[in-house]
Design a protein around this motif. Structure first.
Motif, mmCIF file in Angstrom:
data_model
loop_
_atom_site.group_PDB
_atom_site.id
_atom_site.type_symbol
_atom_site.label_atom_id
_atom_site.label_comp_id
_atom_site.label_asym_id
_atom_site.label_seq_id
_atom_site.Cartn_x
_atom_site.Cartn_y
_atom_site.Cartn_z
ATOM 1 N N PRO A 2 0.837 -1.211 0.000
ATOM 2 C CA PRO A 2 0.000 0.000 0.000
ATOM 3 C C PRO A 2 0.872 1.261 0.000
ATOM 4 O O PRO A 2 2.075 1.192 0.269
ATOM 5 N N VAL A 3 0.252 2.391 -0.299
ATOM 6 C CA VAL A 3 0.964 3.660 -0.190
ATOM 7 C C VAL A 3 1.491 3.792 1.242
ATOM 8 O O VAL A 3 0.804 3.455 2.209
ATOM 9 N N HIS A 4 2.714 4.286 1.363
ATOM 10 C CA HIS A 4 3.310 4.440 2.691
ATOM 11 C C HIS A 4 2.371 5.277 3.574
ATOM 12 O O HIS A 4 1.830 6.305 3.122
ATOM 13 N N PRO A 5 2.169 4.871 4.827
ATOM 14 C CA PRO A 5 1.226 5.577 5.709
ATOM 15 C C PRO A 5 1.500 7.072 5.846
ATOM 16 O O PRO A 5 0.563 7.872 5.933
ATOM 17 N N GLU A 6 2.771 7.466 5.887
ATOM 18 C CA GLU A 6 3.092 8.885 6.032
ATOM 19 C C GLU A 6 2.753 9.659 4.766
ATOM 20 O O GLU A 6 2.351 10.823 4.834
ATOM 21 N N ILE A 7 2.915 9.020 3.616
ATOM 22 C CA ILE A 7 2.528 9.665 2.357
ATOM 23 C C ILE A 7 1.005 9.746 2.269
ATOM 24 O O ILE A 7 0.445 10.755 1.839
ATOM 25 N N LYS A 8 0.332 8.682 2.719
ATOM 26 C CA LYS A 8 -1.134 8.658 2.668
ATOM 27 C C LYS A 8 -1.737 9.772 3.523
ATOM 28 O O LYS A 8 -2.777 10.344 3.167
ATOM 29 N N LYS A 9 -1.090 10.108 4.632
ATOM 30 C CA LYS A 9 -1.592 11.206 5.468
ATOM 31 C C LYS A 9 -1.684 12.501 4.669
ATOM 32 O O LYS A 9 -2.633 13.272 4.832
ATOM 33 N N ILE A 10 -0.685 12.738 3.825
ATOM 34 C CA ILE A 10 -0.690 13.954 3.006
ATOM 35 C C ILE A 10 -1.739 13.846 1.914
ATOM 36 O O ILE A 10 -2.493 14.794 1.652
ATOM 37 N N LEU A 11 -1.810 12.683 1.263
ATOM 38 C CA LEU A 11 -2.809 12.491 0.205
ATOM 39 C C LEU A 11 -4.226 12.699 0.739
ATOM 40 O O LEU A 11 -5.081 13.258 0.056
ATOM 41 N N ASP A 12 -4.459 12.258 1.960
ATOM 42 C CA ASP A 12 -5.806 12.323 2.540
ATOM 43 C C ASP A 12 -6.267 13.745 2.834
ATOM 44 O O ASP A 12 -7.481 13.989 2.944
ATOM 45 N N ILE A 13 -5.339 14.676 2.990
ATOM 46 C CA ILE A 13 -5.759 16.048 3.318
ATOM 47 C C ILE A 13 -5.844 16.934 2.067
ATOM 48 O O ILE A 13 -6.235 18.090 2.162
#
Length: 307
Positions: A2-13
């Motif tokens: 999956p997309v790295h969790p720290e990268i996903k945090k940015i994508l989600d906002i």
């Protein structure tokens, strides 16, 4: 993975929208060029010097990074990304510094002219001319006379490949190695030829349905996207090109064309290495290289340049 969790945090906002906003170069530049870490928080090198390189076409600003005090240095020219219309010497400072420190190369970051004010071939001409200037100023730059490499990310990776083609064919100097970080090598978006453009085309920073419009600023007029200096992936004869390292990201629309370029190079007898970073997206250099999964990218680059 999956997309790295720290990268996903940015994508989600990032705000989601079904509409396709018009691309305005000035707004794209504001977004692209910020934020940058304060200088004191960036990787430290021996010296950083601002220069202007005079060429027949333009006076090109450069930033020269010296890794240590020495009698001579291998030299690397760095071409920043930004879809040919964004990016500056400052926006990529935090990317260039660790490459300089880890590799021991003196790095010359090139502030080539940007589209749409300066469409194709301005960026390519500037990048080639500054590389030639470096080769011609051996004593001034303390170049070792042996190692002359080029590197760049995204659209800068396109320039790396195109400059390497020009250098091979014009024979004014010899490039020894090329490093392409998640390069954009095919600027014809009339159809999506690569699965990754569809698979990773929405929600991973780069939106595939905007690529044609983004690149239209660089390709003003009747520019032939089959021209290998526009789309290096179209070059059939890749013989006698520099050894290559291509870095790709799993969730990047440009992933497949970068990986195909490696295969094409190998098929033409060129030494080429590929590293795909799993869970990463386009543009992960600088922004996410503090994460354990990606922090070795600069060491990997340095090992290739020093090998």
């Amino acid at each position: 993975m999956p997309v790295h969790p720290e990268i996903k945090k940015i994508l989600d906002i990032i705000p989601k929208s079904d509409s396709k906003p018009k691309i305005i170069p000035e707004e794209h530049r504001k977004m692209f060029d910020s934020p940058v870490l304060p200088v004191e928080q960036r990787v430290q090198v021996y010296s950083v010097e601002e220069r202007i390189v005079p060429t027949d076409e333009a006076d090109v600003p450069v930033r020269i990074y010296t890794p240590n005090e020495a009698e001579s240095y291998p030299i690397l020219l760095y071409f920043h990304g930004g879809a040919f219309m964004s990016g500056t010497l400052e926006s990529h400072d935090e990317v260039v510094r660790p490459i300089c420190k880890e590799s021991g190369y003196k790095v010359i970051s090139v502030g080539y002219r940007l589209a749409p004010e300066h469409p194709f071939p301005a960026a390519l001409v500037d990048s080639y001319n500054v590389t030639k200037w470096a080769a011609d100023h051996k004593d001034e730059l303390k170049w070792d006379g042996k190692n002359l490499a080029v590197a760049g990310d995204s659209s800068g990776g396109n320039l790396v490949a195109a400059v390497s083609l020009m250098a091979r064919d014009k024979r004014e100097f010899t490039i020894t190695k090329q490093v392409l970080f998640y390069p954009s090598l095919d600027l014809d978006f009339s159809e999506f030829r690569y699965p990754s453009i569809v698979e990773n085309g929405k929600g991973y920073f780069v939106e595939s349905d905007q690529l044609a419009e983004i690149n239209s600023f660089y390709l003003l007029g009747n520019v032939d996207t089959d021209n290998p200096l526009v789309s290096p992936i179209r070059e059939e004869n890749l013989e006698n090109l520099p050894k290559a390292l291509v870095i790709t990201a799993e969730y990047d629309p440009f992933r497949d064309e970068g990986e195909l370029f490696v295969e094409n190079l190998k098929n033409c007898g060129v030494h080429a290495e590929l590293k795909r970073y799993e869970g990463a997206t386009h543009g992960f250099l600088g922004k996410f290289t503090h994460l354990d999964e990606y922090k070795d990218v600069y060491i990997r680059t340095a090992d290739f340049l020093k090998s």
